[in-house]
Design a protein around this motif. Sequence first.
Motif, PDB file in Angstrom:
ATOM      1  N   LEU A  56      73.442  49.218 -19.766  1.00 30.61           N
ATOM      2  CA  LEU A  56      74.384  50.244 -20.214  1.00 30.61           C
ATOM      3  C   LEU A  56      75.451  50.582 -19.179  1.00 30.61           C
ATOM      4  CD1 LEU A  56      71.922  52.664 -22.043  1.00 30.61           C
ATOM      5  CD2 LEU A  56      73.533  51.038 -23.076  1.00 30.61           C
ATOM      6  N   ASP A  57      75.298  50.075 -17.965  1.00 30.50           N
ATOM      7  CA  ASP A  57      76.240  50.376 -16.890  1.00 30.50           C
ATOM      8  C   ASP A  57      76.626  49.065 -16.190  1.00 30.50           C
ATOM      9  OD1 ASP A  57      77.608  51.237 -14.622  1.00 30.50           O
ATOM     10  OD2 ASP A  57      76.140  52.766 -14.093  1.00 30.50           O
ATOM     11  N   THR A  58      77.860  48.628 -16.379  1.00 33.53           N
ATOM     12  CA  THR A  58      78.274  47.348 -15.802  1.00 33.53           C
ATOM     13  C   THR A  58      78.231  47.357 -14.277  1.00 33.53           C
ATOM     14  OG1 THR A  58      80.607  47.990 -15.956  1.00 33.53           O
ATOM     15  CG2 THR A  58      79.728  46.660 -17.745  1.00 33.53           C
ATOM     16  N   GLU A  59      78.518  48.480 -13.664  1.00 31.22           N
ATOM     17  CA  GLU A  59      78.457  48.553 -12.198  1.00 31.22           C
ATOM     18  C   GLU A  59      77.020  48.428 -11.712  1.00 31.22           C
ATOM     19  OE1 GLU A  59      81.183  49.107  -9.634  1.00 31.22           O
ATOM     20  OE2 GLU A  59      81.968  48.068 -11.387  1.00 31.22           O
ATOM     21  N   LEU A  60      76.091  49.075 -12.400  1.00 34.06           N
ATOM     22  CA  LEU A  60      74.679  48.966 -12.035  1.00 34.06           C
ATOM     23  C   LEU A  60      74.194  47.529 -12.246  1.00 34.06           C
ATOM     24  CD1 LEU A  60      72.120  50.291 -11.008  1.00 34.06           C
ATOM     25  CD2 LEU A  60      71.631  51.014 -13.357  1.00 34.06           C
ATOM     26  N   THR A  61      74.676  46.882 -13.278  1.00 31.44           N
ATOM     27  CA  THR A  61      74.323  45.484 -13.523  1.00 31.44           C
ATOM     28  C   THR A  61      74.784  44.624 -12.353  1.00 31.44           C
ATOM     29  OG1 THR A  61      74.531  45.831 -15.908  1.00 31.44           O
ATOM     30  CG2 THR A  61      74.546  43.557 -15.137  1.00 31.44           C
ATOM     31  N   LYS A  62      75.985  44.856 -11.868  1.00 27.25           N
ATOM     32  CA  LYS A  62      76.498  44.114 -10.718  1.00 27.25           C
ATOM     33  C   LYS A  62      75.650  44.376  -9.475  1.00 27.25           C
ATOM     34  CE  LYS A  62      81.297  44.316 -12.297  1.00 27.25           C
ATOM     35  NZ  LYS A  62      82.613  44.932 -12.022  1.00 27.25           N
ATOM     36  N   ILE A  63      75.258  45.627  -9.287  1.00 26.00           N
ATOM     37  CA  ILE A  63      74.408  45.985  -8.147  1.00 26.00           C
ATOM     38  C   ILE A  63      73.114  45.182  -8.201  1.00 26.00           C
ATOM     39  CG2 ILE A  63      72.984  47.826  -7.138  1.00 26.00           C
ATOM     40  CD1 ILE A  63      75.243  49.791  -8.010  1.00 26.00           C
ATOM     41  N   LYS A  93      66.679  60.004 -16.344  1.00 26.39           N
ATOM     42  CA  LYS A  93      66.154  58.734 -15.848  1.00 26.39           C
ATOM     43  C   LYS A  93      66.919  58.337 -14.601  1.00 26.39           C
ATOM     44  CE  LYS A  93      64.333  56.561 -19.950  1.00 26.39           C
ATOM     45  NZ  LYS A  93      64.365  55.383 -20.821  1.00 26.39           N
ATOM     46  N   ILE A  94      66.166  58.055 -13.561  1.00 26.94           N
ATOM     47  CA  ILE A  94      66.740  57.556 -12.316  1.00 26.94           C
ATOM     48  C   ILE A  94      65.996  56.273 -11.972  1.00 26.94           C
ATOM     49  CG2 ILE A  94      67.109  57.999  -9.861  1.00 26.94           C
ATOM     50  CD1 ILE A  94      67.111  61.007 -10.545  1.00 26.94           C
ATOM     51  N   ALA A 126      79.276  53.359 -10.320  1.00 25.07           N
ATOM     52  CA  ALA A 126      78.067  53.270 -11.142  1.00 25.07           C
ATOM     53  C   ALA A 126      77.830  54.613 -11.820  1.00 25.07           C
ATOM     54  CB  ALA A 126      76.872  52.873 -10.293  1.00 25.07           C
ATOM     55  N   LYS A 127      77.575  54.570 -13.115  1.00 25.32           N
ATOM     56  CA  LYS A 127      77.387  55.803 -13.887  1.00 25.32           C
ATOM     57  C   LYS A 127      75.925  56.217 -13.966  1.00 25.32           C
ATOM     58  CE  LYS A 127      81.466  54.942 -16.727  1.00 25.32           C
ATOM     59  NZ  LYS A 127      81.926  53.695 -16.149  1.00 25.32           N
ATOM     60  N   LYS A 128      75.055  55.243 -14.065  1.00 34.50           N
ATOM     61  CA  LYS A 128      73.621  55.529 -14.132  1.00 34.50           C
ATOM     62  C   LYS A 128      73.112  55.834 -12.729  1.00 34.50           C
ATOM     63  CE  LYS A 128      72.880  54.676 -18.504  1.00 34.50           C
ATOM     64  NZ  LYS A 128      72.372  55.684 -19.389  1.00 34.50           N
ATOM     65  N   GLU A 129      72.142  56.729 -12.667  1.00 38.64           N
ATOM     66  CA  GLU A 129      71.612  57.120 -11.363  1.00 38.64           C
ATOM     67  C   GLU A 129      70.538  56.147 -10.892  1.00 38.64           C
ATOM     68  OE1 GLU A 129      70.961  61.272 -10.340  1.00 38.64           O
ATOM     69  OE2 GLU A 129      71.566  61.745 -12.391  1.00 38.64           O
ATOM     70  N   TYR A 130      70.554  55.897  -9.593  1.00 42.67           N
ATOM     71  CA  TYR A 130      69.552  55.034  -8.980  1.00 42.67           C
ATOM     72  C   TYR A 130      69.321  55.504  -7.554  1.00 42.67           C
ATOM     73  CZ  TYR A 130      73.511  52.869  -6.632  1.00 42.67           C
ATOM     74  OH  TYR A 130      74.623  52.658  -5.870  1.00 42.67           O
ATOM     75  N   ILE A 131      68.196  55.105  -7.013  1.00 41.02           N
ATOM     76  CA  ILE A 131      67.875  55.406  -5.621  1.00 41.02           C
ATOM     77  C   ILE A 131      67.279  54.149  -5.013  1.00 41.02           C
ATOM     78  CG2 ILE A 131      65.602  56.344  -6.209  1.00 41.02           C
ATOM     79  CD1 ILE A 131      65.990  58.281  -3.809  1.00 41.02           C
ATOM     80  N   ILE A 132      67.626  53.883  -3.768  1.00 44.48           N
ATOM     81  CA  ILE A 132      67.095  52.718  -3.068  1.00 44.48           C
ATOM     82  C   ILE A 132      66.234  53.207  -1.916  1.00 44.48           C
ATOM     83  CG2 ILE A 132      67.664  50.692  -1.686  1.00 44.48           C
ATOM     84  CD1 ILE A 132      70.233  50.471  -3.324  1.00 44.48           C
ATOM     85  N   LEU A 133      65.011  52.719  -1.877  1.00 39.32           N
ATOM     86  CA  LEU A 133      64.071  53.084  -0.836  1.00 39.32           C
ATOM     87  C   LEU A 133      63.556  51.799  -0.183  1.00 39.32           C
ATOM     88  CD1 LEU A 133      62.031  55.669  -2.912  1.00 39.32           C
ATOM     89  CD2 LEU A 133      63.814  56.191  -1.247  1.00 39.32           C
TER      90      LEU A 133
END
Length: 139
Positions: A56-63, A93-94, A126-133
């Motif tokens: 749903l988020d092209t930027e997140l897909t690229k990430i 959702k994150i 990126a529109k969808k939220e994510y976290i990197i750990l």
Amino acid sequence: MQQFYSQRQEMEIPQKNLFMERSIMHKNDENLIKFLKKNFKFPSTNLNEINEFISLDTELTKIIYDLPKLITSKLKYNWVSLDFMKETDINEKILEIIIYSPLEDEILLQKEDLISDEIIDKYPKAKKEYIILVEPYEE
């Protein structure tokens, strides 16, 4: 009183070929699913839900597509897991991206910052939220 009439011109706009559009979307989903299966682990066995979220988020897909290469350039790691954060509101959702590495905690925190900063700089929209750990993993 004089009235002027002009003939209205109509232009027919062709409809998109929905069948073609759906098949392209389906192919992209299949490619993403293959990529996800190859490069990530899913502790909650929710691959389809995560795929839908990412798609749903092209930027997140690229990430996601760039992540394995980026991680490899920054640190040695065992695997990367994708899941949704459990500590959040049910309606929120994150995406939680956890990189498991055999390095020491102090170095891991530095690497986590480097990876996060590079991704934010490269993909600020990126529109969808994510976290990197980055977490320790002993072999």
